[in-house]
Design a protein around this motif. Structure first.
Motif, PDB file in Angstrom:
ATOM      1  N   ILE A  59       0.835  -1.205   0.000  1.00 37.06           N
ATOM      2  CA  ILE A  59       0.000   0.000   0.000  1.00 37.06           C
ATOM      3  C   ILE A  59       0.870   1.256   0.000  1.00 37.06           C
ATOM      4  O   ILE A  59       0.631   2.196  -0.774  1.00 37.06           O
ATOM      5  CB  ILE A  59      -0.945  -0.003   1.222  1.00 37.06           C
ATOM      6  CG1 ILE A  59      -2.017  -1.071   1.066  1.00 37.06           C
ATOM      7  CG2 ILE A  59      -1.599   1.376   1.407  1.00 37.06           C
ATOM      8  CD1 ILE A  59      -2.844  -1.293   2.313  1.00 37.06           C
ATOM      9  N   ASN A  63       0.960   4.038  -2.944  1.00 36.27           N
ATOM     10  CA  ASN A  63       0.478   5.395  -2.655  1.00 36.27           C
ATOM     11  C   ASN A  63       1.530   6.463  -2.920  1.00 36.27           C
ATOM     12  O   ASN A  63       1.196   7.631  -3.141  1.00 36.27           O
ATOM     13  CB  ASN A  63      -0.038   5.483  -1.217  1.00 36.27           C
ATOM     14  CG  ASN A  63      -1.375   4.773  -1.063  1.00 36.27           C
ATOM     15  OD1 ASN A  63      -2.007   4.404  -2.048  1.00 36.27           O
ATOM     16  ND2 ASN A  63      -1.804   4.584   0.167  1.00 36.27           N
ATOM     17  N   ASP A  74      -5.733   5.449  -5.012  1.00 30.62           N
ATOM     18  CA  ASP A  74      -4.878   5.078  -3.884  1.00 30.62           C
ATOM     19  C   ASP A  74      -5.434   3.856  -3.169  1.00 30.62           C
ATOM     20  O   ASP A  74      -6.580   3.453  -3.385  1.00 30.62           O
ATOM     21  CB  ASP A  74      -4.672   6.253  -2.926  1.00 30.62           C
ATOM     22  CG  ASP A  74      -5.965   6.715  -2.283  1.00 30.62           C
ATOM     23  OD1 ASP A  74      -7.051   6.350  -2.773  1.00 30.62           O
ATOM     24  OD2 ASP A  74      -5.913   7.450  -1.279  1.00 30.62           O
ATOM     25  N   GLY A  76      -5.658   1.407   0.622  1.00 31.43           N
ATOM     26  CA  GLY A  76      -5.744   1.580   2.067  1.00 31.43           C
ATOM     27  C   GLY A  76      -6.076   0.268   2.752  1.00 31.43           C
ATOM     28  O   GLY A  76      -6.454  -0.716   2.112  1.00 31.43           O
ATOM     29  N   LYS A 267      -8.930   1.906  -2.288  1.00 31.54           N
ATOM     30  CA  LYS A 267      -9.546   2.829  -1.331  1.00 31.54           C
ATOM     31  C   LYS A 267     -10.332   3.935  -2.024  1.00 31.54           C
ATOM     32  O   LYS A 267     -11.490   4.176  -1.714  1.00 31.54           O
ATOM     33  CB  LYS A 267      -8.477   3.461  -0.447  1.00 31.54           C
ATOM     34  CG  LYS A 267      -9.028   4.435   0.598  1.00 31.54           C
ATOM     35  CD  LYS A 267      -7.906   5.020   1.448  1.00 31.54           C
ATOM     36  CE  LYS A 267      -8.461   5.996   2.477  1.00 31.54           C
ATOM     37  NZ  LYS A 267      -7.374   6.597   3.306  1.00 31.54           N
TER      38      LYS A 267
END
Length: 292
Positions: A59, A63, A74, A76, A267
């Motif tokens: 992650i 990101n 993105d 999450g 996300k």
């Protein structure tokens, strides 16, 4: 004296590394609390923690690309962040179409012909018109088809009748042909649940609440909220056709590929991944709009 300080310094670094990679890791504690995670024993928790750390690293690396503008979405932490990719894939199954109910693209275009003469907006969202219920959670049960089916019926009923009703996914899980007590979270396509609602009706969620497992059918005819007259599976291969359909007719229940690791941890943002396979769809969702 300098050597002593160096030794203490190394011990401090070592303790920090151990703390970061131990079950007392703050991020791990927060994750378990937020998603209600509990494990049978310490051995299992240590295993899940290791998977969590791998996903956490993935992650963070992704990101960084998002922050630089190199990708459009993105990632999450979510309920799947302590699962391996193989365990996540096991939660999904192929969603086939039923040829007898496919509405040919030509007829679909004819039915939406009026859209060709109307200006289709650059963006559209049925949620802003209060024609979509809140996002629901299927949890660990492979019944995305039930949620997408209930969702598309909810929205089209609201568009036509002006009343938004939250329908029972559990009604479909328990009662659609093939559901058994020993095969509690079985996969399905859209055809059979829609056929069921056409023939029998469907109850409200408040009268038949969801639980992430199957069971005996508890449908009560006198509690049915609605029936549908007919339905079709529409072959719309182009994004412009999907956009036209949504803007002029309403949300669509569709099958997509959920196999990429990035989808597991998605996300926010516009999801785009070349690893998606249009010919091996395994997850049902509801398209409620388009645009940015």
């Amino acid at each position: 004296m300098k050597n002593i300080f160096v030794i203490f310094g190394l011990l401090a670094v070592s303790n920090a590394v151990l703390e970061e990679n131990s079950l007392h890791n703050d991020a791990w504690i927060e994750y378990k609390s937020e998603f209600g995670k509990q494990y049978d024993n310490e051995t299992e928790e240590i295993r899940r923690f290791g998977i969590f750390l791998e996903n956490k690293k993935y992650i963070e690396e992704h990101n960084k690309l998002y922050e630089m503008g190199n990708v459009s979405y993105d990632l999450g932490m979510n309920d799947f962040a302590d699962l391996t990719d193989e365990e996540y894939w096991a939660l999904s199954n192929p969603i086939p179409l039923n040829p007898s109910k496919i509405l040919p693209g030509e007829e679909a275009n004819r039915r939406s012909r009026r859209a060709a003469h109307d200006k289709i907006p650059d963006s559209f969202d049925w949620r802003t018109k209060k024609k979509v219920t809140v996002v629901k959670d299927q949890k660990g049960c492979t019944v995305c088809w039930a949620f997408a089916t209930a969702g598309v019926i909810e929205s089209h009923y609201a568009i036509k009748m002006g009343k938004l009703i939250s329908l029972s996914e559990q009604n479909l899980v328990d009662c659609v042909a093939g559901g058994t007590k020993t095969n509690k979270c079985r996969p399905n396509n859209f055809y059979y649940p829609l056929q069921y609602v056409q023939q029998n009706g469907i109850m409200k969620e408040s009268d038949y609440p969801y639980k992430p497992k199957g069971g005996d059918c508890k449908f009560k005819k006198n509690k049915s909220a609605l029936k549908i007259k007919d339905f079709r599976q529409v072959t719309l291969g182009q994004e412009k056709d999907i956009r036209k359909f949504i803007a002029t007719r309403g949300p669509l229940a569709v099958a997509i590929s959920s196999q990429p690791k990035s989808f597991k941890l998605y996300k926010n943002g516009i999801y785009s991944n070349t690893e998606c396979n249009n010919y091996e769809t395994d997850h049902a969702v509801l398209i409620v709009g388009y645009g940015i």
